[in-house]
Design a protein around this motif. Structure first.
Motif, PDB file in Angstrom:
ATOM      1  N   GLU A 184       0.839  -1.193   0.000  1.00  0.00           N
ATOM      2  CA  GLU A 184       0.000   0.000   0.000  1.00  0.00           C
ATOM      3  C   GLU A 184       0.880   1.251   0.000  1.00  0.00           C
ATOM      4  N   PRO A 185       0.382   2.314  -0.682  1.00  0.00           N
ATOM      5  CA  PRO A 185       1.150   3.549  -0.787  1.00  0.00           C
ATOM      6  C   PRO A 185       0.978   4.415   0.458  1.00  0.00           C
ATOM      7  N   GLU A 186       2.088   4.952   0.932  1.00  0.00           N
ATOM      8  CA  GLU A 186       2.057   5.710   2.189  1.00  0.00           C
ATOM      9  C   GLU A 186       2.784   7.048   2.034  1.00  0.00           C
ATOM     10  N   PRO A 244       7.917   9.545   0.278  1.00  0.00           N
ATOM     11  CA  PRO A 244       7.017   8.431  -0.059  1.00  0.00           C
ATOM     12  C   PRO A 244       7.514   7.095   0.474  1.00  0.00           C
ATOM     13  N   ILE A 292       6.406   2.609   0.585  1.00  0.00           N
ATOM     14  CA  ILE A 292       5.504   1.482   0.301  1.00  0.00           C
ATOM     15  C   ILE A 292       5.517   0.596   1.526  1.00  0.00           C
ATOM     16  N   VAL A 334      -0.953  10.320  -5.857  1.00  0.00           N
ATOM     17  CA  VAL A 334      -0.226   9.089  -5.537  1.00  0.00           C
ATOM     18  C   VAL A 334      -0.579   8.040  -6.592  1.00  0.00           C
ATOM     19  N   MET A 358       0.474   4.074  -7.596  1.00  0.00           N
ATOM     20  CA  MET A 358       1.266   2.875  -7.312  1.00  0.00           C
ATOM     21  C   MET A 358       1.120   1.931  -8.503  1.00  0.00           C
ATOM     22  N   SER A 370       6.184  -0.057  -7.749  1.00  0.00           N
ATOM     23  CA  SER A 370       6.768   1.278  -7.598  1.00  0.00           C
ATOM     24  C   SER A 370       5.661   2.271  -7.261  1.00  0.00           C
ATOM     25  N   LEU A 371       6.078   3.292  -6.564  1.00  0.00           N
ATOM     26  CA  LEU A 371       5.131   4.319  -6.116  1.00  0.00           C
ATOM     27  C   LEU A 371       5.680   5.674  -6.512  1.00  0.00           C
ATOM     28  N   VAL A 403       4.835   9.713  -5.944  1.00  0.00           N
ATOM     29  CA  VAL A 403       4.026  10.691  -5.212  1.00  0.00           C
ATOM     30  C   VAL A 403       4.433  12.068  -5.726  1.00  0.00           C
ATOM     31  N   SER A 418       9.914   8.926  -6.505  1.00  0.00           N
ATOM     32  CA  SER A 418       9.376   7.569  -6.511  1.00  0.00           C
ATOM     33  C   SER A 418      10.226   6.641  -5.656  1.00  0.00           C
ATOM     34  N   SER A 445      10.596   2.109  -4.837  1.00  0.00           N
ATOM     35  CA  SER A 445      10.156   0.815  -5.372  1.00  0.00           C
ATOM     36  C   SER A 445      10.734  -0.340  -4.580  1.00  0.00           C
TER      37      SER A 445
END
Ligand code: 0L1
Ligand code: MG
Length: 262
Positions: A107-109, A137, A139, A185, A187, A248-249, A251, A256, A258
């Protein structure tokens, strides 16, 4: 408290063994329906005590179930709080061994790092922003020890809110340059966008989750020390991952981060 010390220690040992051996279990309230919130956090504290006794270090704190998407996904209605130790930390772009986990999800945080301690009661978004050094950012990899992620809130608190692994990275930014509510955001799993959201999904403003954590700890006579990294909770629903997946995320304004599953 409804449980005695021996039961709390036994439940902590059971849940931590499930974590370390990647085995699932039924939710503990099935056998202990009278368990209360203090018992749940006492079990979590005992899991932490066991890890510290083996040389672990606390390197962060987390708020969980802070977005409506997550609450709806899990059928619950209140945020929960847990700890992060060094063995949970994955390096930027690094590898998580899927076989060490039961049924991981990502989950993205939005993560906060504090320059000043925060002590509740009475913390609010303003106090959090004033105490924040920077955000970045992250994960989170969650891995409930409960079969099929079926639990109630007290069971999940005892299980350290499903904490398993995390990565932080990207570009750290001071909060006075950002509107955390409108931060976009995205992901991606294996190059495909699987979760899209904005900071406001977390309690209207991600700093509100950090304030709740400070107020929660304040009730227990504790504070969030300066320098602490706090994951404010998944912005979107959590997404299941398999060995071979790359996550990968991105924001907005924060770059980013990952990780991949082997
Ligand atoms: O970090 C989180 O939002 C997870 C909280 C625990 C519930 C779950 O396993 O989804
Ligand atoms: Mg989370």
């Amino acid at each position: 408290m409804a449980l005695d010390k021996v039961t709390i220690a036994a439940l902590a040992e059971h849940l931590e063994t499930c974590e370390l051996q990647a085995r699932d279990t039924l939710k503990i309230t099935d056998e202990h329906p009278g368990m209360d919130w203090d018992d749940a956090y006492a079990i979590q504290d005992e899991i932490l005590r066991r890890k510290l006794a083996r040389g672990a270090r606390v390197i962060g704190l987390k708020a969980g179930l802070t977005s409506h998407a997550k609450m709806k996904q899990m059928g619950v209605d209140t945020p929960v709080f847990g700890f992060l130790v060094d063995s949970f930390c994955v390096s930027e772009g690094g590898e998580v061994k899927h076989g060490e986990l039961i049924h991981p999800k990502v989950e993205p945080e939005i993560c906060f790092v504090l320059k000043h301690a925060l002590k509740g009661p009475g913390c609010h978004i303003g106090s959090v922003l004033a105490a924040t050094d920077f955000v970045l950012p992250g994960i989170e990899v969650i891995d409930s020890r409960y079969r099929d992620f079926k639990f109630d809130l007290k069971s999940v608190v005892a299980d350290n809110t499903s904490a398993a692994r995390f990565v932080v990275g990207g570009r750290a930014q001071r909060v006075d340059r950002l509107d955390l509510r409108t931060l976009g955001v995205v992901m991606e799993k294996n190059g495909e966008a699987v979760a899209i959201g904005a900071g406001a999904a977390v309690l209207g403003h991600p700093a509100a989750a950090v304030a709740m954590l400070a107020n929660h700890l304040g009730k227990r006579g504790r504070e969030i020390p300066a320098g602490t990294m706090i994951m404010s909770g998944g912005v979107t629903e959590a997404v299941a991952v398999e060995a071979g997946d790359h996550v990968s995320l991105r924001v907005q304004g924060l770059g980013s981060v990952s990780l991949r599953f082997a």
